[in-house]
Scaffold this active site. Structure first.
Site, PDB file in Angstrom:
ATOM      1  N   GLU A   4      31.504 -19.363 -11.011  1.00  0.00           N
ATOM      2  CA  GLU A   4      31.827 -18.946 -12.379  1.00  0.00           C
ATOM      3  C   GLU A   4      31.017 -17.686 -12.674  1.00  0.00           C
ATOM      4  O   GLU A   4      29.809 -17.650 -12.438  1.00  0.00           O
ATOM      5  CB  GLU A   4      31.447 -20.042 -13.388  1.00  0.00           C
ATOM      6  CG  GLU A   4      32.161 -21.356 -13.154  1.00  0.00           C
ATOM      7  CD  GLU A   4      31.749 -22.450 -14.143  1.00  0.00           C
ATOM      8  OE1 GLU A   4      31.075 -22.133 -15.139  1.00  0.00           O
ATOM      9  OE2 GLU A   4      32.092 -23.611 -13.890  1.00  0.00           O
ATOM     10  N   GLU A  41      28.466 -28.647 -11.998  1.00  0.00           N
ATOM     11  CA  GLU A  41      27.084 -28.398 -12.451  1.00  0.00           C
ATOM     12  C   GLU A  41      26.325 -29.704 -12.656  1.00  0.00           C
ATOM     13  O   GLU A  41      25.956 -30.073 -13.780  1.00  0.00           O
ATOM     14  CB  GLU A  41      27.083 -27.568 -13.738  1.00  0.00           C
ATOM     15  CG  GLU A  41      27.569 -26.151 -13.522  1.00  0.00           C
ATOM     16  CD  GLU A  41      27.372 -25.249 -14.739  1.00  0.00           C
ATOM     17  OE1 GLU A  41      27.148 -25.769 -15.846  1.00  0.00           O
ATOM     18  OE2 GLU A  41      27.440 -24.019 -14.581  1.00  0.00           O
TER      19      GLU A  41
HETATM   20  C1  GAL Z   1      29.432 -23.679 -17.305  1.00  0.00           C
HETATM   21  C2  GAL Z   1      30.375 -24.813 -17.032  1.00  0.00           C
HETATM   22  C3  GAL Z   1      31.796 -24.489 -17.469  1.00  0.00           C
HETATM   23  C4  GAL Z   1      31.812 -23.860 -18.817  1.00  0.00           C
HETATM   24  C5  GAL Z   1      30.902 -22.672 -18.830  1.00  0.00           C
HETATM   25  C6  GAL Z   1      30.875 -21.927 -20.139  1.00  0.00           C
HETATM   26  O1  GAL Z   1      28.114 -24.108 -17.330  1.00  0.00           O
HETATM   27  O2  GAL Z   1      30.378 -25.130 -15.670  1.00  0.00           O
HETATM   28  O3  GAL Z   1      32.573 -25.647 -17.438  1.00  0.00           O
HETATM   29  O4  GAL Z   1      31.429 -24.802 -19.770  1.00  0.00           O
HETATM   30  O5  GAL Z   1      29.599 -23.090 -18.551  1.00  0.00           O
HETATM   31  O6  GAL Z   1      30.048 -20.798 -20.041  1.00  0.00           O
END
Ligand code: GAL
Length: 652
Positions: A316, A142
């Site tokens: 994710e 990110e």
């Molecule tokens: C994302 C990030 C992850 C984790 C996640 C939690 O933005 O890439 O590493 O922190 O959020 O929701």
């Protein structure tokens, strides 16, 4: 494909085999690892320890899982920061160094860090670039999350001076372009140039505009070097990055994704909705508190597909409450399944959940995983098992393109302009983009998100929520299109130097709609005026332009009788922020003219086509009717959508 994000370094090695077997049995096929593990991969300067990662990859691979390696450059370890504290970025609001102790503590202009990041990235790529279990790579994590695109460091200042010299050639040209005669801001030489931060009051908007573009270029340059380093060793593996939408980071994602094989996105609908509606009344949030805003999720998915020029990944996906929004509700029952199918409907090739097991330590203890900290299945487990089975029913999606008849132009420069020159506290480009997109989705229309200047052949309706400082190619692409075009307010407001266009806004867009913006007023968002279209009355406010109509038909007027919306041929210019009702009214008429079928949908029902598959999504706690033809053969669900349910049928 379904996958998961996993941190083997967080768990005793004795659990890895069991974890891998459970992943496989759940129906997952891919696992991302490694993206924050620098302190374990290189515990001391120059001493690599890949043995544990070798074993982790072997364990996952032996269970039939495919591995994605994230490069660990988002978390430079303590020894590196101590050796080279100049790697740390400087906060542009306070001038303070942003310290070690979380993540993203590096400066994109630091050549020392560029070298170190390339070193660890190269070492990893050399080790795993031909590993049979590794299918691909994620660069960093990110990029620019936590507001890290811009830095106020000495390195950034020097790099900015070079960037300016390359762009303007002479210091006089820069002074003239920025209007530096104003307030005695003139420079005599490049090394006098300051970053436009930390001054007494407002700094030069032209300088800030340049600084934004420079900062974006620095990120792109840094990232391109990482991609090249991986590519040199990983010839048969793909490379992606998990992007943050460019409205949030201010980075030109269209430039940032150029070297990648495809684009990924991290989907957290509830956290994003809680933040987006933080100041809205409770009755605006309540219906979507546990579902997320359907159109905001869709906007991000469609933007990701647009960047990716085809299939994309959700690297994710939220599987339960997160830990980072002001409030972190539980998803409504069924929503993890719905979000998963929604992603595939919008063009995803893989949905990977974040994270495998909730961590009982450190910063994200309250963030749900697929397993609880006590290793038992968490709330979303059964939904994921269900959706894993359902994906098989859909068959191969690879040849099913989610191409749309409607394009929405997404423009980073409009974001810069609305940030740099507030003028009206209620005007945000991001909101305009969302509202235009949402009005189209509420009519059941599928949308492609495209870059300014992109070829628009094939589209029947092109919607431009804002194009504040259009480049020549952006205008040319619109002129060349034979679609119906809608251009939102504040378009053509500035040149690329952040000055007024000579013949007043909308500048060169006057070639499409011959209007001149005579004056602008901004209003408090709760103090709207009228917008009168024929015998219908809507609202206008926030940002209202007084238009001289040089040619064309006035479609709507303010309460004063002044022109607010003007059409000329196939193009329409909307000179104000309107209510959502007017947008639907305008788009519905234009869609009908263009031969597009619209369906007025309630806010909790959305449709998406992918190839011959038709998806309907119900975001409501009660059943809903899927607008399917009577003869539709359902693959998933039926004509009656269950609460938070999904139905899929094939077109004839
Ligand atoms: C994302 C990030 C992850 C984790 C996640 C939690 O933005 O890439 O590493 O922190 O959020 O929701």
């Amino acid at each position: 494909m379904l996958g998961v994000c996993y941190y083997p370094e967080h768990w005793p090695e004795a659990r890895w085999t069991l974890d891998a077997a459970m992943m496989r049995d759940l129906g997952l096929t891919t696992v991302r690892i490694g993206e924050f593990a620098w302190s374990r991969l290189e515990p001391d300067p120059g001493h690599y320890d890949f043995a544990w990662m070798d074993r982790a990859i072997e364990t996952l691979g032996a269970a039939g899982l495919k591995v994605v390696i994230g490069t660990p450059t988002a978390t430079p370890p303590k020894w590196l920061i101590d050796a080279h504290p100049e790697i740390l970025p400087v906060d542009i609001k306070t001038g303070h160094v942003r310290g070690f102790g979380s993540r993203r503590h590096y400066d994109f202009s630091s050549d020392v860090y560029l070298g170190e990041a390339l070193r660890i990235t190269t070492a990893l790529a050399a080790r795993y670039g031909t590993n049979r279990h590794v299918i691909g790579w994620q660069t960093d994590n990110e990029l620019c999350c936590h507001d890290t695109a811009m830095s106020g460091s000495a390195a950034a200042r020097q790099a900015f001076q070079h960037w300016c010299r390359d762009r303007y050639g002479t210091i006089d040209a820069l002074n003239a372009a920025w209007g530096n005669v104003f307030w005695s801001m003139e420079y005599r030489d490049w090394d006098e140039i300051e970053l436009p931060i930390l001054a007494v009051t407002e700094t030069s908007p032209s300088a800030r505009y340049a600084y934004r573009q420079f900062s974006s270029d620095q990120v792109v340059r840094w990232h391109a070097a990482m991609v090249a380093a991986i590519r040199a060793h990983a010839k048969d593996q793909w490379i992606t990055h998990n992007f943050i939408p460019m409205e949030q980071t201010g980075v030109d994602n269209f430039a940032l994704c150029e070297q990648l094989d495809f684009v990924s996105f991290d989907n957290y609908p509830l956290g994003i909705a809680d933040i987006a509606l933080a100041r809205a009344p409770a009755d605006a949030l309540m219906p979507f508190m546990r579902t997320g805003l359907p159109d905001l999720t869709a906007l991000y998915l469609d933007q990701t597909r647009g960047l990716s020029k085809g299939a994309f990944w959700l690297m994710e996906q939220q599987p339960g409450p997160v830990n980072w929004a002001p409030h972190n509700p539980m998803p409504a029952p069924g929503m993890v399944r719905l979000w998963t199918l929604q992603a595939f409907a919008h063009g995803a090739a893989c949905v990977s959940y974040f994270r495998w097991r909730q961590a009982p330590f450190a910063q994200e203890q309250m963030h749900a995983g697929l397993l609880r900290p006590d290793h038992q299945p968490a709330e979303a487990w059964d939904e994921i098992a269900q959706v894993a089975g359902e994906l098989a029913l859909l068959g191969s999606l690879a040849d099913k393109a989610p191409q749309a008849d409607v394009a929405v132009v997404v423009d980073i420069h409009s974001r810069y302009v609305s940030d740099i020159e507030r003028q009206g506290a209620g005007y945000y480009y991001d909101r305009q983009l969302f509202r235009y997109f949402s009005a189209l989705r509420a009519l059941g229309l599928d949308v492609d998100c495209v870059a300014p200047g992109q070829d628009l052949t094939g589209y029947k309706l092109v919607v431009v929520p804002g194009l504040a400082a259009p480049g020549e190619a952006d205008v040319a692409a619109l002129m060349a299109s034979d679609a119906r075009i809608v251009i939102g307010p504040r378009s053509g407001a500035k040149t690329r130097e952040f000055t007024f266009p000579e013949a007043l806004p909308p500048g060169d867009l006057r070639g499409l709609v011959p209007v001149r913006v005579r004056a602008v007023e901004t209003l408090r968002p709760d103090c709207n005026g009228a917008l009168i279209a024929g015998n219908q009355r809507f609202e206008s406010g926030v940002w209202r332009e007084l238009l001289d109509v040089l040619d064309g038909e006035v479609l709507a007027r303010y309460e004063t009788g002044d022109a607010a919306v003007v059409r000329h041929g196939r193009a329409t210019y909307v000179g104000c922020v309107t209510d959502d009702g007017y947008l639907r009214h305008l788009f519905e008429g234009l869609a009908a003219e263009a031969g597009l079928v619209t369906t007025a949908l309630p806010p909790t029902l959305r449709l998406r086509r992918r190839g011959d598959l038709n998806f309907a999504f119900n975001y409501a706690p009660e059943p809903a009717e899927a607008p399917a033809p009577a003869t539709a053969a359902f693959i998933i669900g039926s004509a009656v959508l269950s609460p938070y349910g999904v139905s899929v049928w094939r077109s004839e």
